[in-house]
Design a protein around this motif. Structure first.
Motif, PDB file in Angstrom:
ATOM      1  N   LEU A  71       6.167   4.559 -19.194  1.00 51.73           N
ATOM      2  CA  LEU A  71       6.893   5.767 -19.585  1.00 51.73           C
ATOM      3  C   LEU A  71       7.176   5.799 -21.073  1.00 51.73           C
ATOM      4  CD1 LEU A  71       9.426   6.152 -16.631  1.00 51.73           C
ATOM      5  CD2 LEU A  71       7.236   7.317 -16.978  1.00 51.73           C
ATOM      6  N   PHE A  72       7.322   4.611 -21.662  1.00 45.16           N
ATOM      7  CA  PHE A  72       7.506   4.527 -23.117  1.00 45.16           C
ATOM      8  C   PHE A  72       6.983   3.163 -23.560  1.00 45.16           C
ATOM      9  CE2 PHE A  72       9.615   3.980 -27.166  1.00 45.16           C
ATOM     10  CZ  PHE A  72       9.520   5.257 -27.714  1.00 45.16           C
ATOM     11  N   PRO A  73       5.904   3.139 -24.338  1.00 45.35           N
ATOM     12  CA  PRO A  73       5.291   1.851 -24.695  1.00 45.35           C
ATOM     13  C   PRO A  73       6.182   1.033 -25.630  1.00 45.35           C
ATOM     14  CG  PRO A  73       4.237   3.647 -25.874  1.00 45.35           C
ATOM     15  CD  PRO A  73       5.178   4.292 -24.900  1.00 45.35           C
ATOM     16  N   GLU A  74       6.187  -0.258 -25.408  1.00 42.94           N
ATOM     17  CA  GLU A  74       6.921  -1.151 -26.296  1.00 42.94           C
ATOM     18  C   GLU A  74       6.200  -1.308 -27.633  1.00 42.94           C
ATOM     19  OE1 GLU A  74       7.458  -4.811 -24.281  1.00 42.94           O
ATOM     20  OE2 GLU A  74       8.582  -3.941 -22.594  1.00 42.94           O
ATOM     21  N   HIS A  75       4.889  -1.279 -27.594  1.00 44.08           N
ATOM     22  CA  HIS A  75       4.094  -1.397 -28.815  1.00 44.08           C
ATOM     23  C   HIS A  75       3.060  -0.271 -28.827  1.00 44.08           C
ATOM     24  CE1 HIS A  75       5.845  -5.365 -29.465  1.00 44.08           C
ATOM     25  NE2 HIS A  75       5.549  -5.651 -28.195  1.00 44.08           N
ATOM     26  N   TRP A  76       3.118   0.543 -29.865  1.00 38.94           N
ATOM     27  CA  TRP A  76       2.185   1.652 -29.998  1.00 38.94           C
ATOM     28  C   TRP A  76       0.873   1.138 -30.592  1.00 38.94           C
ATOM     29  CZ3 TRP A  76       3.578   6.677 -28.490  1.00 38.94           C
ATOM     30  CH2 TRP A  76       4.928   6.830 -28.141  1.00 38.94           C
ATOM     31  N   SER A  77      -0.222   1.717 -30.160  1.00 38.82           N
ATOM     32  CA  SER A  77      -1.533   1.256 -30.615  1.00 38.82           C
ATOM     33  C   SER A  77      -2.485   2.439 -30.771  1.00 38.82           C
ATOM     34  CB  SER A  77      -2.114   0.246 -29.619  1.00 38.82           C
ATOM     35  OG  SER A  77      -3.433  -0.099 -29.970  1.00 38.82           O
ATOM     36  N   LEU A  78      -3.419   2.309 -31.708  1.00 40.31           N
ATOM     37  CA  LEU A  78      -4.434   3.348 -31.950  1.00 40.31           C
ATOM     38  C   LEU A  78      -5.824   2.883 -31.514  1.00 40.31           C
ATOM     39  CD1 LEU A  78      -3.364   4.527 -35.526  1.00 40.31           C
ATOM     40  CD2 LEU A  78      -2.955   5.717 -33.375  1.00 40.31           C
ATOM     41  N   GLU A  79      -5.887   1.825 -30.704  1.00 40.65           N
ATOM     42  CA  GLU A  79      -7.193   1.263 -30.374  1.00 40.65           C
ATOM     43  C   GLU A  79      -8.080   2.246 -29.618  1.00 40.65           C
ATOM     44  OE1 GLU A  79      -6.984  -2.018 -27.537  1.00 40.65           O
ATOM     45  OE2 GLU A  79      -4.860  -1.553 -27.225  1.00 40.65           O
ATOM     46  N   SER A  80      -7.507   3.066 -28.754  1.00 39.23           N
ATOM     47  CA  SER A  80      -8.317   4.049 -28.024  1.00 39.23           C
ATOM     48  C   SER A  80      -8.920   5.071 -28.979  1.00 39.23           C
ATOM     49  CB  SER A  80      -7.457   4.753 -26.969  1.00 39.23           C
ATOM     50  OG  SER A  80      -6.974   3.843 -26.012  1.00 39.23           O
ATOM     51  N   TYR A  81      -8.126   5.514 -29.944  1.00 41.53           N
ATOM     52  CA  TYR A  81      -8.618   6.495 -30.913  1.00 41.53           C
ATOM     53  C   TYR A  81      -9.648   5.865 -31.849  1.00 41.53           C
ATOM     54  CZ  TYR A  81      -4.836   9.437 -29.246  1.00 41.53           C
ATOM     55  OH  TYR A  81      -3.996  10.185 -28.453  1.00 41.53           O
ATOM     56  N   ARG A  82      -9.435   4.612 -32.231  1.00 38.09           N
ATOM     57  CA  ARG A  82     -10.417   3.937 -33.089  1.00 38.09           C
ATOM     58  C   ARG A  82     -11.764   3.839 -32.378  1.00 38.09           C
ATOM     59  NH1 ARG A  82      -6.308  -0.121 -33.783  1.00 38.09           N
ATOM     60  NH2 ARG A  82      -5.026   0.298 -35.631  1.00 38.09           N
ATOM     61  N   TYR A  83     -11.727   3.497 -31.102  1.00 39.18           N
ATOM     62  CA  TYR A  83     -12.971   3.357 -30.348  1.00 39.18           C
ATOM     63  C   TYR A  83     -13.678   4.705 -30.216  1.00 39.18           C
ATOM     64  CZ  TYR A  83     -16.205   2.156 -26.593  1.00 39.18           C
ATOM     65  OH  TYR A  83     -17.336   1.969 -25.842  1.00 39.18           O
TER      66      TYR A  83
ATOM     67  N   GLU B 254      -9.235   4.694 -18.362  1.00 40.69           N
ATOM     68  CA  GLU B 254      -8.157   5.678 -18.274  1.00 40.69           C
ATOM     69  C   GLU B 254      -7.544   5.945 -19.647  1.00 40.69           C
ATOM     70  OE1 GLU B 254      -7.221   7.554 -15.781  1.00 40.69           O
ATOM     71  OE2 GLU B 254      -8.858   6.718 -14.601  1.00 40.69           O
ATOM     72  N   MET B 255      -7.390   4.904 -20.464  1.00 41.35           N
ATOM     73  CA  MET B 255      -6.828   5.085 -21.804  1.00 41.35           C
ATOM     74  C   MET B 255      -7.760   5.917 -22.669  1.00 41.35           C
ATOM     75  SD  MET B 255      -5.208   1.304 -22.538  1.00 41.35           S
ATOM     76  CE  MET B 255      -4.723   1.808 -24.183  1.00 41.35           C
ATOM     77  N   LEU B 256      -9.068   5.689 -22.551  1.00 41.76           N
ATOM     78  CA  LEU B 256     -10.031   6.475 -23.322  1.00 41.76           C
ATOM     79  C   LEU B 256     -10.001   7.945 -22.904  1.00 41.76           C
ATOM     80  CD1 LEU B 256     -13.133   4.099 -23.455  1.00 41.76           C
ATOM     81  CD2 LEU B 256     -11.503   4.596 -25.277  1.00 41.76           C
ATOM     82  N   LYS B 257      -9.866   8.186 -21.605  1.00 41.16           N
ATOM     83  CA  LYS B 257      -9.792   9.562 -21.121  1.00 41.16           C
ATOM     84  C   LYS B 257      -8.561  10.270 -21.671  1.00 41.16           C
ATOM     85  CE  LYS B 257     -12.127   8.378 -16.792  1.00 41.16           C
ATOM     86  NZ  LYS B 257     -11.978   8.229 -15.319  1.00 41.16           N
ATOM     87  N   MET B 258      -7.422   9.573 -21.656  1.00 35.49           N
ATOM     88  CA  MET B 258      -6.189  10.171 -22.172  1.00 35.49           C
ATOM     89  C   MET B 258      -6.323  10.486 -23.664  1.00 35.49           C
ATOM     90  SD  MET B 258      -4.417  10.292 -19.440  1.00 35.49           S
ATOM     91  CE  MET B 258      -4.018   9.477 -17.887  1.00 35.49           C
ATOM     92  N   ALA B 259      -6.896   9.556 -24.429  1.00 34.26           N
ATOM     93  CA  ALA B 259      -7.071   9.794 -25.857  1.00 34.26           C
ATOM     94  C   ALA B 259      -8.036  10.950 -26.106  1.00 34.26           C
ATOM     95  CB  ALA B 259      -7.576   8.520 -26.528  1.00 34.26           C
ATOM     96  N   ALA B 260      -9.094  11.050 -25.297  1.00 32.17           N
ATOM     97  CA  ALA B 260     -10.041  12.150 -25.455  1.00 32.17           C
ATOM     98  C   ALA B 260      -9.387  13.494 -25.142  1.00 32.17           C
ATOM     99  CB  ALA B 260     -11.247  11.928 -24.543  1.00 32.17           C
ATOM    100  N   VAL B 261      -8.509  13.524 -24.143  1.00 33.82           N
ATOM    101  CA  VAL B 261      -7.781  14.753 -23.823  1.00 33.82           C
ATOM    102  C   VAL B 261      -6.898  15.174 -24.989  1.00 33.82           C
ATOM    103  CG1 VAL B 261      -5.988  15.733 -22.347  1.00 33.82           C
ATOM    104  CG2 VAL B 261      -7.845  14.421 -21.328  1.00 33.82           C
ATOM    105  N   VAL B 262      -6.233  14.215 -25.618  1.00 34.66           N
ATOM    106  CA  VAL B 262      -5.381  14.532 -26.775  1.00 34.66           C
ATOM    107  C   VAL B 262      -6.232  15.071 -27.923  1.00 34.66           C
ATOM    108  CG1 VAL B 262      -3.852  13.551 -28.519  1.00 34.66           C
ATOM    109  CG2 VAL B 262      -3.610  12.870 -26.128  1.00 34.66           C
ATOM    110  N   ILE B 263      -7.360  14.425 -28.193  1.00 36.78           N
ATOM    111  CA  ILE B 263      -8.243  14.885 -29.268  1.00 36.78           C
ATOM    112  C   ILE B 263      -8.738  16.300 -28.996  1.00 36.78           C
ATOM    113  CG2 ILE B 263     -10.475  14.488 -30.384  1.00 36.78           C
ATOM    114  CD1 ILE B 263     -10.019  11.496 -29.990  1.00 36.78           C
TER     115      ILE B 263
END
Length: 286
Positions: free
Chosen positions: A50-62, A250-259
């Motif tokens: 629900l709220f990540p402890e550590h934010w990351s941009l790895e999905s967007y980088r990929y 699933e993380m890649l799909k979520m990042a693609a939806v945001v993009i």
């Protein structure tokens, strides 16, 4: 007092129901956004984040290091910019001409436009037309068949009818021809309608999916919506770098939806001041 109490109860129930509806509506958007910025280890170790402890941009980088994603974003951006400009020129020019009673054959042209609203040729005739024009695997196949909308023409015509023809007559007295009067007088007065319909067209072009699925066989020319659907169908990116460790699907799909969503959300604030007035075009006469 009894009526006042009933009003407070009614108001409270309304607030509760609308709050639940808002929560149900916003939560999926929030969850997609959060998962796209979550670290892989945290996503795999928790059932729900629900709220990540550590934010990351790895999905967007990929995703953004992948040529397929960059290319699809470019295709969608081209459709949204060039397609919207072409559609606005055709729609606004046609609507302005039909709004002037001095146009010969005005009623016949308007009836033909209304006919296109009521009766659509269907998928197969459209495909045959695009194929006969040699536009298969051509990006213009996503623009030319939907260059204008009869419904938008009728709505914009109602807006132009509220601009008095006396302005055209005054421009003619000053030596302006029809084209000059259109671009220098009428068009600046029509910015609310142009902004509203420009946003409508931009959203339609950016979300181009089914027509691209029909006319685009080359994956290198897919817009982002088709690429996103391909990812959601559990198909990997066509040109993924084997040296990069991909995050969970699933993380890649979520990042693609945001993009795929963010660009249109960024456009709206710049058109907001015109949008409210533009969406009412043709609704009030006089």
């Amino acid at each position: 007092m009894e009526r006042s109490r009933r009003n407070r109860i009614f108001h409270g129930v309304n607030v509760l129901v609308l709050g639940i509806v808002a929560l149900v509506t916003v939560f999926p958007i929030y969850y997609v956004f959060v998962i796209s910025f979550t670290e892989t280890s945290e996503y795999l170790s928790k059932t729900i984040v629900l709220f990540p402890e550590h934010w990351s941009l790895e999905s967007y980088r990929y995703l953004l290091s992948n040529p397929s994603m960059i290319r699809s974003v470019g295709v969608s951006a081209f459709l949204a910019v060039v397609g919207t400009l072409c559609s606005l020129v055709v729609t606004a020019s046609l609507a302005y001409a039909l709004s002037r009673k001095r146009l010969l054959g005005r009623r016949v042209a308007l009836m033909l436009i209304l006919f296109t609203i009521l009766f659509s040729p269907g998928i197969i005739p459209n495909y045959m037309l695009v194929r006969s024009l040699g536009l298969i695997d051509n990006i213009w196949s996503l623009i030319l068949p939907v260059l204008s909308s009869g419904w938008y023409v009728v709505l914009m015509k109602g807006f132009f009818e509220n601009i008095p023809e006396s302005l055209d007559e005054a421009a003619a007295i000053d030596g302006c021809n029809e084209v000059t009067a259109w671009f220098r007088i009428v068009l600046p007065l029509s910015m609310p309608a142009i902004a509203a319909f420009g946003l409508f067209y931009a959203v339609e072009y950016w979300n181009s999916y089914f027509s691209a699925l029909l006319y685009m066989n080359d994956y290198q020319k897919w817009p982002i919506q088709v690429l996103l659907q391909n990812m959601l169908a559990e198909n990997p990116l066509a040109e993924a770098d084997p040296l990069l460790q991909p995050p969970p699907a699933e993380m890649l799909k979520m990042a693609a939806v945001v993009i795929a969503t963010i660009p249109i959300l960024c456009v709206y604030p710049f058109l907001q001041k015109h949008f409210a007035k533009g969406v009412m075009v043709g609704s009030v006469k006089g």
